[in-house]
Every structure is written in structure tokens, then in C-alpha cells.
Write an enzyme that holds these catalytic residues in place. Structure first.
Site, PDB file in Angstrom:
ATOM      1  N   HIS A 122      27.629   0.927  -3.224  1.00  0.00           N
ATOM      2  CA  HIS A 122      27.188  -0.376  -2.721  1.00  0.00           C
ATOM      3  C   HIS A 122      28.076  -0.782  -1.555  1.00  0.00           C
ATOM      4  O   HIS A 122      29.297  -0.665  -1.634  1.00  0.00           O
ATOM      5  CB  HIS A 122      27.317  -1.440  -3.814  1.00  0.00           C
ATOM      6  CG  HIS A 122      26.196  -1.400  -4.810  1.00  0.00           C
ATOM      7  ND1 HIS A 122      26.297  -1.992  -6.041  1.00  0.00           N
ATOM      8  CD2 HIS A 122      24.968  -0.859  -4.755  1.00  0.00           C
ATOM      9  CE1 HIS A 122      25.164  -1.811  -6.709  1.00  0.00           C
ATOM     10  NE2 HIS A 122      24.340  -1.116  -5.949  1.00  0.00           N
ATOM     11  N   LYS A 159      -3.936  -2.359   7.094  1.00  0.00           N
ATOM     12  CA  LYS A 159      -4.980  -2.261   6.077  1.00  0.00           C
ATOM     13  C   LYS A 159      -5.534  -3.618   5.672  1.00  0.00           C
ATOM     14  O   LYS A 159      -6.064  -3.792   4.566  1.00  0.00           O
ATOM     15  CB  LYS A 159      -4.447  -1.507   4.855  1.00  0.00           C
ATOM     16  CG  LYS A 159      -4.101  -0.074   5.221  1.00  0.00           C
ATOM     17  CD  LYS A 159      -3.844   0.815   4.046  1.00  0.00           C
ATOM     18  CE  LYS A 159      -3.581   2.235   4.541  1.00  0.00           C
ATOM     19  NZ  LYS A 159      -2.968   3.080   3.522  1.00  0.00           N
ATOM     20  N   THR A 162       0.801  -1.227   0.000  1.00  0.00           N
ATOM     21  CA  THR A 162       0.000   0.000   0.000  1.00  0.00           C
ATOM     22  C   THR A 162       0.834   1.277   0.000  1.00  0.00           C
ATOM     23  O   THR A 162       0.295   2.366  -0.183  1.00  0.00           O
ATOM     24  CB  THR A 162      -0.941   0.040   1.222  1.00  0.00           C
ATOM     25  OG1 THR A 162      -0.132  -0.048   2.406  1.00  0.00           O
ATOM     26  CG2 THR A 162      -1.930  -1.113   1.211  1.00  0.00           C
ATOM     27  N   GLU A 201      30.969  -6.203 -10.278  1.00  0.00           N
ATOM     28  CA  GLU A 201      31.644  -4.996  -9.839  1.00  0.00           C
ATOM     29  C   GLU A 201      32.710  -5.358  -8.820  1.00  0.00           C
ATOM     30  O   GLU A 201      32.751  -6.494  -8.330  1.00  0.00           O
ATOM     31  CB  GLU A 201      30.647  -3.978  -9.274  1.00  0.00           C
ATOM     32  CG  GLU A 201      29.825  -4.463  -8.099  1.00  0.00           C
ATOM     33  CD  GLU A 201      28.645  -3.531  -7.771  1.00  0.00           C
ATOM     34  OE1 GLU A 201      27.987  -3.044  -8.707  1.00  0.00           O
ATOM     35  OE2 GLU A 201      28.398  -3.289  -6.596  1.00  0.00           O
TER      36      GLU A 201
END
Lengths: 290, 374
Positions: A247, A41, A15, A210
Site C-alpha cells: 500500500h 455503450k 460493462t 496498518e
């Protein structure tokens, strides 16, 4: 770990703004979303699917194969454990900055339950023509087209670029497997390479790696035994050592995880390494021809 | 986040004994410390390894020797770090030097406990030269690592049960602190039988610092340039480099690749700056940061949207560009989520045609920087 049209997907955090945006995109690409989770919800309908209080509640009436979480770092462990306990076979953990001890708890629980984890800090999985799970532009046909090349990437943005380069080069993808940029991840380059090697729909594999860690080196050993061609692009050649390049997993310490070490291991295994992203498609064409 | 030895030792004090010590900033303080403690080691406090080989650790017997040693060590540069303080630590009568560590292990995807009776040298060296001397235990993080597990790991090494207690306590500390690594090398067994940490390396997971209030203040902050500090305040991952081609891209992988491509065409990147993930709405402050670097002679903007929407990023770049009116040329390549809107906006507002191939855009930026001269 290759997403198929028949896979049933549960979206945890459906949501929220991002949960909503990406659920609609996934549905638009044919992904079979069976429900969502938000404890506050439960009982409502969102993106045309029922919302449950937990993955466990969802499983009672809406069984699912894959759980994907749009959840903040502090809630990522609880969401993943909920999904594992509810019987998810595959977890796609998108969240970046999940505390690593939490990640390790999730990995141990997944191992006991026989579930696979992709990520954390992954952009997700795409199978052009079937569906996608995550935050990739699976809906953009300049980037993703049905085809026969498997792509493995630690990075979402660079993986997107390489997929675009493949399409420009006349290829399409059998599967895009985003494995994530964290130091400890559930599915490694090697795991993904083995899956694509075993996939009859895949003729060749592009490894998008990488600097940092030793995953590309481990995958190279396996690549040497493959009949299908594999090519690679490794990011971080010009990065200074000792710095985390965005990262958490992309850091070179001493001579470990360096560009040179990865390139050497891959080339020794017969995996051609491209100097620039554009080189990947050309190398793939050569690999498939020989 | 890394911790210097003195800070790490304060944090592990509950798990393992440490020699009596004092943190000193001047040679006179070091002399006073030795007068109080007795014969000692004077140790440079920097978050780097190989301090001994760099001359950053000296053994002294008297306050005079301590003053001389501290004078030599203070002000040294070790592993790029300026030595501002020394730890003066009382001498331990050592019976045996061992090695112990607990760390996050990508291979087993869980904690790994390491122990060796060969202390004092690098663990890489032990693993390479005496692999049989290195014991490993991959821990099921849900089960933990207790005294019984430690005794099992140490079986046959004849190091005594006190070491097992120490290992179990170190593991608990590793879990309690959300550590990436706790390494005790050497772990000394004193002639008295006491287990003592002679050194300690500690790194805590940056992603977990939020749940340990006050811990970050004890660690060693990354050394940042003024511009890097500004980037951090803005919540951007910015690293200053020494080149002249400014780089703005989204996502760590694509940003590194953009830098690599700059280098591939013979140019030098001026920075690493990525606005991927949740930061993609911050293109405007990001661009201001890149352009504040006086060395930047051209700019490459390379977006490939997955999660990050290129239309939102392009909007930020365009509005900052119009506000700042920089005198340098800019080159765009934009693909992925939101591409059509982004390209249309750049054309309409800046009158610039984005390149289809990022390689062409990067090459143009490199050429432009070269043409601008030194």
C-alpha cells in the site's frame, strides 16, 4: 457511509470484466443498482440496468445516491468529478494508483458539493443482509453475517480475514467500512469510527489498521470518549522501516507511523490491540462483557 | 520516487535560483570545479536526509581543500546509501536562512505550503520548538496558490516580495511535476537580495510518473536486490528479507499480517510478496520467485480473497508447485472469494489439507523451518 438497501447505486465502468462480475455479485446481495456508465455503450442494457454516457446523463432519469467506479487510474478523476457534479452523495473509489494530485482535486470538489468520498484504493462497503458496494466477498456467509459489530479496514484482504474471524467467533457485522490503503483518502479511520459510534445497530467496533500515517492515532483520541468498546489489529509489526509495503500509505519514516506508536496510542485510549487476527474476536467478547 | 539534490535542483531551476554547481565523481574533478567556481560547499549526493550531521557536507576555500574533502566524502555510506558523487556548489553570502515546502497533506486532503524564517533545521524541530515560527497554508487545489496568497502567508515576516514570488513559483512547479514534496531548506536570502535554494528535497508521486515522460530517469531508483528486480519486472511487489519462512499472500494488509504472525510464533519471514489486486493471476511466477531464495525452508500460502479470487491464485500455486517439485514443506490457509474451489484443488492435486486458521498454518510453517535446522 453505511450502505442500506434503499441506497441507489450507479456503477461507472459497468460493462468491463470486473465491472460486470462485481455488479452481478452486488445485485445478488440485494444492492439496488439503478444504472451503469460507459460512454461507448450508452443506450444499451447491461446486468439488467440501463447504461448511460455519463453520471450526469444517468441522473436525469435514474437518480442515484452512491457512485462506484471500476475505472483505470487515469480515468478515476474524471469519473469522480462526473459523479459529484451529477449529485452523488457518496463516492466509492476502488481504483489503486490514482495520481495523488487528481485525488486532491476530487476531494476539494466533493467538499464543495457536500459529498463523501470513500477511498481511493478501497475494497468498498458491506452491510450484511442489506447489500455491498465494491469488491468485497459480501456474498460469502462465512465472512459476512448480519450482526452488531462494525469493522473499519484500510485493507480489503485483511479486512476480509478479520470479518471471517468475527463470524468464527460467533459475531456478525453491522457494517464493514473499507477506507482504503492510500496516503490521502476521503474517509479516515476517525470518520468511520464516528459513523459507527453513532449507528444504533453497532455495539462494538473493530479497527483494522496498518503501519504508516497517523490515522489510528487520531482515531484513538476519539475512541477514548466512546461508550461502545473498540478493539484493534494493526498490520506491519514485522515490516522493515523505509519500505513501501504494498500500500502506498503503508510506510514508516523515522519514528512516524510505526506499529509501536499506533499500539501505544490505542491502548492508552482503552482500545485493546490483538497480537494476531484470531485475537480480535476474543478481545471483542471481553470488551462487550465489561 | 526521490530525487537527489543535483537532479532536484535542475528540475526547480525555473522557479528559484540555485548556486553555480558541478556534479563530480572524483576528488580531482571537485578540485577543478572549485578552481572554476571559487569557495564552495562539497555535498554528498544521496537520497537521504541529515547529510551534514553524517559528515557529508564540507565547506572549502581552495582546490586543495576541495580534493581532500571530496576524497573523504566519496565512498562514505549515508543512510544506507553509498556516496558515488558530490555536488560542488559555489558559496553564497547569506543574509537570512528560511524554510519553504509544498507537500501533499493527508490532514487537509490537499496541498500544504509551509514557510518559516527559521531555516537550516528540520521542519519537525521547528514545529516542536518554535511552532509560532512555522506558517502553514492549506491550499484549495482548484484555486491554486498565487503571489497574493503567498504575500498573505508571509505577512509580517519582513522577508520581501521576492520570497512570495518564489513560493508561488514553487507551488506551480509542485503541481506541474505531480510532486509529493518539494522542500527547500535552507531557502537563503542572499546579501544581494536574491532568493536562492541551498538544498532541495524532491519526491514525485509514483502513480503519476506515466504522465511525465523522461522524469523517472532523473530520479533515484529504489535500491533493489537481484530478486527484487526480478519481482519488479514481473510486476510483483516483492521485498527480500533475511528469514527462512517464505510468504505468499494476497493484498498488502494480509501479507504484512502473515509476516507479523510468522514473527509472533518466533519465526523470521524470508520475504514480503503480495499478489493482490490485478496481480492475482500471477501466482505462478510469484511462487517461483519465492522458491528461488535458497534460504527458504518452508512456505506459508495465506489467501483471503476479496477482489482477488483464491481459486485463480490456488491454480497458479498448484501448477507451479507440480512443475518445480520443491523439497520444502508448504502450508495453506485459504478463505474468501473462490475458497471452495481452491481448497478442493489443493487437496486433489497436492494431497495437502489447508488449515482453517491462518495462525495454525503459520505456526506449522515456522515449526517446519526450525526443524529443518540452519
Amino acid at each position: 457511509m453505511i450502505v442500506r438497501r434503499h441506497h441507489r447505486v450507479l456503477v461507472q465502468g459497468i460493462t468491463g470484466q470486473q465491472g460486470t462480475f462485481w455488479t452481478e455479485k452486488m445485485q445478488g446481495c440485494g444492492t439496488h443498482v439503478v444504472g451503469g456508465v460507459n460512454p461507448k455503450k450508452a443506450g444499451t442494457v447491461h446486468c439488467n440496468v440501463p447504461v448511460f454516457a455519463s453520471a450526469g446523463e444517468a441522473a436525469k432519469t435514474h437518480p442515484f445516491d452512491i457512485a462506484v467506479g471500476f475505472v483505470p487510474p487515469a480515468g478515476a478523476k474524471a469519473a469522480a468529478l462526473d459523479a459529484i457534479a451529477a449529485g452523488a452523495k457518496l463516492l466509492v473509489m476502488l481504483t489503486e494508483h490514482v495520481p495523488v494530485h487528481d485525488v486532491m482535486v476530487v476531494m476539494a470538489a466533493a467538499k464543495s458539493a457536500g459529498a463523501r468520498v470513500v477511498g481511493p484504493n478501497t475494497a468498498g462497503l458491506v452491510t450484511p443482509g442489506e447489500g455491498f458496494v465494491g469488491i468485497m466477498p459480501g456474498f460469502n456467509d462465512r465472512v459476512f453475517k448480519p450482526g452488531r459489530i462494525g469493522v473499519i479496514s484500510r485493507s480489503g484482504s485483511l479486512g476480509t480475514l478479520i470479518c471471517l474471524k468475527l463470524v468464527n467467533g460467533g459475531f456478525g457485522q453491522s457494517a464493514f467500512l473499507g477506507i482504503g490503503g492510500d496516503p490521502i483518502i476521503g474517509t479516515t479511520t476517525l470518520d468511520a469510527l464516528q459513523a459507527l459510534d453513532a449507528d444504533p445497530g453497532t455495539d462494538g467496533v473493530a479497527i483494522v489498521g496498518e503501519i504508516g500515517g497517523a490515522m489510528e492515532e487520531a482515531a484513538a483520541e476519539y475512541a477514548a470518549t466512546m461508550k461502545k468498546p473498540a478493539v484493534a489489529f494493526i498490520a506491519g509489526r514485522a515490516s522493515p522501516p523505509g519500505k513501501k509495503m504494498g500500500h502506498a500509505g503503508a510506510i514508516v519514516t523515522g519514528d512516524k507511523g510505526s506499529y509501536e506508536s499506533k499500539r501505544k496510542a490505542l491502548e492508552k485510549a482503552g482500545v485493546a490491540v490483538a497480537d494476531t487476527p484470531a485475537g480480535v474476536a476474543a478481545l471483542m467478547r471481553q470488551g462487550l462483557a465489561s | 520516487m526521490n530525487f537527489e539534490e543535483h537532479a532536484a535542483k535542475r528540475l526547480i531551476a525555473g522557479a528559484i535560483a540555485t548556486p553555480p554547481g558541478r556534479l563530480c565523481a572524483t576528488p580531482v574533478e571537485a578540485a577543478d570545479a572549485v578552481a572554476a567556481i571559487g569557495p564552495a560547499a562539497i555535498k554528498a549526493q544521496v537520497p537521504a536526509g541529515k547529510r551534514g550531521k553524517a559528515g557529508g557536507i564540507k565547506l572549502v576555500a581552495t582546490p586543495e581543500e576541495a580534493e581532500t574533502a571530496a576524497r573523504a566524502i566519496l565512498g562514505m555510506t549515508i543512510g544506507g546509501h553509498w556516496v558515488e558523487r558530490v555536488l560542488v556548489e559555489g558559496k553564497v553570502e547569506i543574509a537570512r536562512e528560511c524554510y519553504a515546502a509544498v507537500l501533499n497533506d493527508p490532514g487537509s486532503k490537499g496541498p500544504l505550503v509551509l514557510f518559516s524564517t527559521e531555516g537550516g533545521m528540520d521542519v519537525e524541530e521547528i514545529a516542536a520548538t518554535r511552532p509560532q515560527a512555522l506558517r502553514r497554508h492549506a491550499v484549495d487545489i482548484r484555486a491554486g496558490f498565487d503571489r497574493a496568497a503567498a504575500l498573505n502567508l508571509l505577512d509580517g515576516l519582513n522577508v520581501g516580495a521576492a520570497v512570495a514570488d518564489t513560493l508561488a513559483a514553487l507551488y506551480k512547479l509542485y503541481r506541474d511535476l505531480d510532486a509529493e514534496l518539494i522542500e527547500i531548506n535552507p531557502l537563503a536570502i542572499a546579501k544581494s537580495g536574491q532568493v536562492v535554494a541551498l538544498d532541495c528535497k524532491l519526491a514525485i508521486d509514483d502513480g503519476a510518473l506515466d504522465r511525465h515522460p523522461g522524469l523517472a530517469a532523473q530520479g533515484t531508483p529504489d535500491k533493489l536486490t537481484a530478486m527484487e528486480a526480478r519481482g519488479q519486472e514481473l510486476g510483483l511487489k516483492f521485498i527480500e528479507l533475511d528469514g527462512d519462512v517464505g510468504v505468499l499472500a494476497n493484498g498488502a494488509g494480509l501479507t504484512m499480517t502473515t509476516m507479523d504472525t510468522v514473527a509472533h510464533f518466533g519465526g523470521r519471514p524470508a520475504n514480503f510478496l503480495e499478489i493482490g489486486g490485478e496481480a492475482y493471476r500471477r501466482a505462478e511466477p510469484a511462487l517461483r520467485l519465492v522458491l528461488d531464495n535458497p534460504r527458504v525452508k518452508s512456505l506459508i500460502v495465506n489467501f483471503c480473497g476479496a477482489f482477488a479470487r483464491t481459486d485463480v491464485m490456488a491454480e497458479g500455486v498448484v501448477s507451479a508447485w507440480l512443475a518445480l517439485k520443491p523439497k520444502i514443506p508448504v502450508f495453506f490457509s485459504v478463505h474468501g472469494t473462490g475458497e471452495d474451489e481452491a481448497v478442493a484443488l489443493i487437496r486433489a492435486k497436492l494431497g495437502i489439507e489447508p488449515y482453517d486458521l491462518m495462525e495454525d498454518a503459520v505456526k506449522a510453517a515456522v515449526d517446519a523451518a526450525r526443524a529443518a535446522g540452519p
